[in-house]
Each structure stands twice: as structure tokens, then as C-alpha cells.
Design a protein around this motif. Sequence first.
Motif, PDB file in Angstrom:
ATOM      1  N   GLU A  27       1.413   9.069  -6.240  1.00 41.90           N
ATOM      2  CA  GLU A  27       0.786  10.362  -5.965  1.00 41.90           C
ATOM      3  C   GLU A  27       1.741  11.337  -5.279  1.00 41.90           C
ATOM      4  O   GLU A  27       1.436  12.519  -5.167  1.00 41.90           O
ATOM      5  CB  GLU A  27      -0.449  10.154  -5.070  1.00 41.90           C
ATOM      6  N   SER A  59       1.375   3.994  -3.155  1.00 41.48           N
ATOM      7  CA  SER A  59       0.952   5.382  -2.929  1.00 41.48           C
ATOM      8  C   SER A  59       1.998   6.390  -3.391  1.00 41.48           C
ATOM      9  O   SER A  59       1.695   7.582  -3.526  1.00 41.48           O
ATOM     10  CB  SER A  59       0.624   5.608  -1.453  1.00 41.48           C
ATOM     11  N   LYS A  79       0.832  -1.210   0.000  1.00 39.97           N
ATOM     12  CA  LYS A  79       0.000   0.000   0.000  1.00 39.97           C
ATOM     13  C   LYS A  79       0.866   1.260   0.000  1.00 39.97           C
ATOM     14  O   LYS A  79       0.634   2.199  -0.769  1.00 39.97           O
ATOM     15  CB  LYS A  79      -0.916  -0.026   1.226  1.00 39.97           C
ATOM     16  N   ARG A  80       1.886   1.275   0.856  1.00 43.56           N
ATOM     17  CA  ARG A  80       2.774   2.442   0.933  1.00 43.56           C
ATOM     18  C   ARG A  80       3.581   2.621  -0.339  1.00 43.56           C
ATOM     19  O   ARG A  80       3.781   3.751  -0.803  1.00 43.56           O
ATOM     20  CB  ARG A  80       3.697   2.325   2.145  1.00 43.56           C
TER      21      ARG A  80
END
Length: 97
Positions: free
Chosen positions: A31, A28, A24-25
Motif C-alpha cells: 500500500e 503493508s 505485518k510491516r
Amino acid sequence: MIEHIVLFKFEEQTTEAQQQEAIKRLTSLKEEIPGIIDIHAGLNFSDRNKGYEVGLTVRFEDKEALEQYGPHEKHQEVVAYLKEIGLSDILVVDFEM
């Protein structure tokens, strides 16, 4: 365009939940860091994995974007988390398309 491929190996105590949080990190970062065209990560299900449990691919606009990615503050935060949860080895391949 540059393709950046990373395989991650973790210590035995690293949980799947921690690996999912790492994924997930990592994803991300698209962005957060300029120059990333696309980014994908996931758990490795291959029986030929040689202990590498998570895979990451990042497509960059150019070599300059790749060079800026490594030291970027947001990337370093994710690297710190990976080490915290038990990162034991990485394998990296970069190539121009």
C-alpha cells in the motif's frame, strides 16, 4: 514482471511476536510503494530452512519498480525494524518472469 524472494535469518533472542510484526510491516509495503503487484510473507515451517525463519515474495511490475523499492523511505523503515529486532542474514533471489 519481476519476482523478488527474500529469506530472513534472525538472532536467537528475536521472538516469534517480533517476526510476526516484521511480516505485518513487510506486507503493508504494497500500500506504500508504487510498482508492487503482490506481496506475501510468512514464518518458515520447513525443516530444511538452514536457519532462515521468515520468507518474503514480492512481485513487481518491472525492474524499475524493483530498483525504486530498495531505497524507498517506507522500505528503509522496515529494514531498520528488522535490524532492530536482530536480523542476522538475508538471502535474495530476483528473476524476470
